[in-house]
Design a protein around this motif. Sequence first.
Motif, PDB file in Angstrom:
ATOM      1  N   MET A   1       0.848  -1.199   0.000  1.00 54.19           N
ATOM      2  CA  MET A   1       0.000   0.000   0.000  1.00 54.19           C
ATOM      3  C   MET A   1       0.881   1.246   0.000  1.00 54.19           C
ATOM      4  N   VAL A   2       0.541   2.193  -0.871  1.00 53.09           N
ATOM      5  CA  VAL A   2       1.296   3.439  -0.953  1.00 53.09           C
ATOM      6  C   VAL A   2       0.971   4.312   0.251  1.00 53.09           C
ATOM      7  N   LYS A   3       2.014   4.709   0.987  1.00 52.97           N
ATOM      8  CA  LYS A   3       1.829   5.538   2.167  1.00 52.97           C
ATOM      9  C   LYS A   3       2.363   6.952   1.983  1.00 52.97           C
ATOM     10  N   ALA A   4       3.163   7.170   0.933  1.00 51.96           N
ATOM     11  CA  ALA A   4       3.738   8.497   0.710  1.00 51.96           C
ATOM     12  C   ALA A   4       3.961   8.722  -0.778  1.00 51.96           C
ATOM     13  N   VAL A   5       3.884   9.986  -1.185  1.00 48.80           N
ATOM     14  CA  VAL A   5       4.027  10.354  -2.595  1.00 48.80           C
ATOM     15  C   VAL A   5       5.041  11.488  -2.722  1.00 48.80           C
ATOM     16  N   ILE A   6       5.996  11.287  -3.618  1.00 48.32           N
ATOM     17  CA  ILE A   6       6.988  12.314  -3.935  1.00 48.32           C
ATOM     18  C   ILE A   6       6.591  12.966  -5.253  1.00 48.32           C
ATOM     19  N   PHE A   7       6.477  14.283  -5.270  1.00 45.89           N
ATOM     20  CA  PHE A   7       6.073  14.999  -6.478  1.00 45.89           C
ATOM     21  C   PHE A   7       7.223  15.805  -7.069  1.00 45.89           C
ATOM     22  N   ASP A   8       7.467  15.611  -8.353  1.00 46.74           N
ATOM     23  CA  ASP A   8       8.212  16.591  -9.134  1.00 46.74           C
ATOM     24  C   ASP A   8       7.290  17.788  -9.342  1.00 46.74           C
ATOM     25  N   ILE A   9       7.826  18.908  -9.812  1.00 50.65           N
ATOM     26  CA  ILE A   9       6.988  20.105  -9.977  1.00 50.65           C
ATOM     27  C   ILE A   9       6.937  20.578 -11.425  1.00 50.65           C
ATOM     28  N   ASP A  10       8.090  20.985 -11.967  1.00 49.63           N
ATOM     29  CA  ASP A  10       8.113  21.507 -13.341  1.00 49.63           C
ATOM     30  C   ASP A  10       7.620  20.455 -14.324  1.00 49.63           C
TER      31      ASP A  10
ATOM     32  N   PHE B   1      -1.247  23.233 -13.751  1.00 43.61           N
ATOM     33  CA  PHE B   1      -2.089  22.277 -14.458  1.00 43.61           C
ATOM     34  C   PHE B   1      -3.390  22.104 -13.671  1.00 43.61           C
ATOM     35  N   PRO B   2      -4.460  21.667 -14.335  1.00 45.76           N
ATOM     36  CA  PRO B   2      -5.759  21.553 -13.653  1.00 45.76           C
ATOM     37  C   PRO B   2      -5.761  20.511 -12.535  1.00 45.76           C
ATOM     38  N   MET B   3      -6.518  20.808 -11.489  1.00 45.18           N
ATOM     39  CA  MET B   3      -6.865  19.872 -10.414  1.00 45.18           C
ATOM     40  C   MET B   3      -5.679  19.453  -9.549  1.00 45.18           C
ATOM     41  N   VAL B   4      -4.625  20.262  -9.521  1.00 47.70           N
ATOM     42  CA  VAL B   4      -3.474  19.913  -8.686  1.00 47.70           C
ATOM     43  C   VAL B   4      -3.865  19.930  -7.208  1.00 47.70           C
ATOM     44  N   ARG B   5      -4.507  20.996  -6.781  1.00 49.34           N
ATOM     45  CA  ARG B   5      -4.879  21.084  -5.370  1.00 49.34           C
ATOM     46  C   ARG B   5      -5.823  19.948  -4.975  1.00 49.34           C
ATOM     47  N   GLU B   6      -6.771  19.637  -5.829  1.00 49.34           N
ATOM     48  CA  GLU B   6      -7.723  18.577  -5.528  1.00 49.34           C
ATOM     49  C   GLU B   6      -7.030  17.220  -5.406  1.00 49.34           C
ATOM     50  N   LEU B   7      -6.002  16.976  -6.213  1.00 48.18           N
ATOM     51  CA  LEU B   7      -5.250  15.733  -6.113  1.00 48.18           C
ATOM     52  C   LEU B   7      -4.519  15.654  -4.772  1.00 48.18           C
ATOM     53  N   PHE B   8      -3.915  16.764  -4.367  1.00 45.75           N
ATOM     54  CA  PHE B   8      -3.225  16.787  -3.072  1.00 45.75           C
ATOM     55  C   PHE B   8      -4.210  16.586  -1.927  1.00 45.75           C
ATOM     56  N   GLU B   9      -5.370  17.213  -2.033  1.00 46.90           N
ATOM     57  CA  GLU B   9      -6.383  17.060  -0.985  1.00 46.90           C
ATOM     58  C   GLU B   9      -6.846  15.606  -0.882  1.00 46.90           C
ATOM     59  N   ARG B  10      -6.967  14.929  -2.001  1.00 48.36           N
ATOM     60  CA  ARG B  10      -7.376  13.516  -1.996  1.00 48.36           C
ATOM     61  C   ARG B  10      -6.317  12.667  -1.296  1.00 48.36           C
ATOM     62  N   LEU B  11      -5.067  12.906  -1.609  1.00 45.83           N
ATOM     63  CA  LEU B  11      -3.985  12.155  -0.976  1.00 45.83           C
ATOM     64  C   LEU B  11      -3.949  12.384   0.529  1.00 45.83           C
ATOM     65  N   LEU B  12      -4.047  13.634   0.925  1.00 45.67           N
ATOM     66  CA  LEU B  12      -3.985  13.967   2.347  1.00 45.67           C
ATOM     67  C   LEU B  12      -5.204  13.439   3.097  1.00 45.67           C
ATOM     68  N   ALA B  13      -6.363  13.418   2.422  1.00 49.07           N
ATOM     69  CA  ALA B  13      -7.576  12.885   3.050  1.00 49.07           C
ATOM     70  C   ALA B  13      -7.432  11.395   3.347  1.00 49.07           C
ATOM     71  N   GLU B  14      -6.577  10.719   2.586  1.00 48.53           N
ATOM     72  CA  GLU B  14      -6.326   9.298   2.802  1.00 48.53           C
ATOM     73  C   GLU B  14      -5.097   9.074   3.679  1.00 48.53           C
ATOM     74  N   SER B  15      -4.644  10.154   4.319  1.00 46.45           N
ATOM     75  CA  SER B  15      -3.520  10.102   5.269  1.00 46.45           C
ATOM     76  C   SER B  15      -2.198   9.698   4.621  1.00 46.45           C
ATOM     77  N   LYS B  16      -2.080   9.981   3.334  1.00 50.59           N
ATOM     78  CA  LYS B  16      -0.808   9.747   2.667  1.00 50.59           C
ATOM     79  C   LYS B  16       0.094  10.967   2.873  1.00 50.59           C
ATOM     80  N   LYS B  17       1.352  10.728   3.111  1.00 53.43           N
ATOM     81  CA  LYS B  17       2.306  11.820   3.248  1.00 53.43           C
ATOM     82  C   LYS B  17       2.729  12.298   1.861  1.00 53.43           C
TER      83      LYS B  17
END
Length: 227
Positions: free
Chosen positions: A1-10, A87-103
């Motif tokens: 199970m994925v517990k953390a996500v690393i994001f590139d930005i550019d 890009f579209p829906m970036v904040r919503e994607l982060f909110e989904r991850l955080l809502a599932e307690s993913k770092k």
Amino acid sequence: MVKAVIFDIDGTLVDSVNLHAHAWQQAFQQFGHNVTFEEVRQQIGKGSDKLIPHFLYERENERLGKQLDKFRSELWKREYLPKVQPFPMVRELFERLLAESKKVVLASSAKGDELEAYKKIAGINDLIQRETSSDDVENSKPDPDIIHAALAKLHNPDPSEVIMIGDTPYDAISADKAGVRTIGVLCGGWSEEQLREAGCVAVYRDPSDLLLHYARSPLASPTGIAA
């Protein structure tokens, strides 16, 4: 199970790749080197420590590299950074991850002050508690230094429980060297074939497409594999 996500930005969270390529092209021209837009664009995703030596001989790099990098950095902040869009829906994607307690941690080849601007542009500055930039490492992507630094910010979890999200083969290569799988996004301009050849376990159009298919993505799968 994925517990953390690393994001590139550019090219992953913000639409900046073409702008970076133009800035680098202009900087090289300023120092007497004519390189094409496409040549430079293929190198975006690397830090300046990797990008500049790709175009300059070793002695040239020793003589001009730091000046060129400084010129490019100042040019970027002055003329190009104000044009960057999320890009579209970036904040919503982060909110989904955080809502599932993913770092979540940001891991960018950008410099620290640029990273602050990107967080505001993407609308996630209040959601981010962990980040690392080129200021924190000796070698940029495709070396794994930035991924190791991101894992340290996460208190060194098992890499199998972490996923990288990025737009370039350099993201996937650097993550793989650290034992982390990568989800690729096409919005940075690389093809699905190129991203999968570099090791991406799944590829989506952009953050909004990943969010749309979240439930069947490696982010939600118990095995970390796309359904």
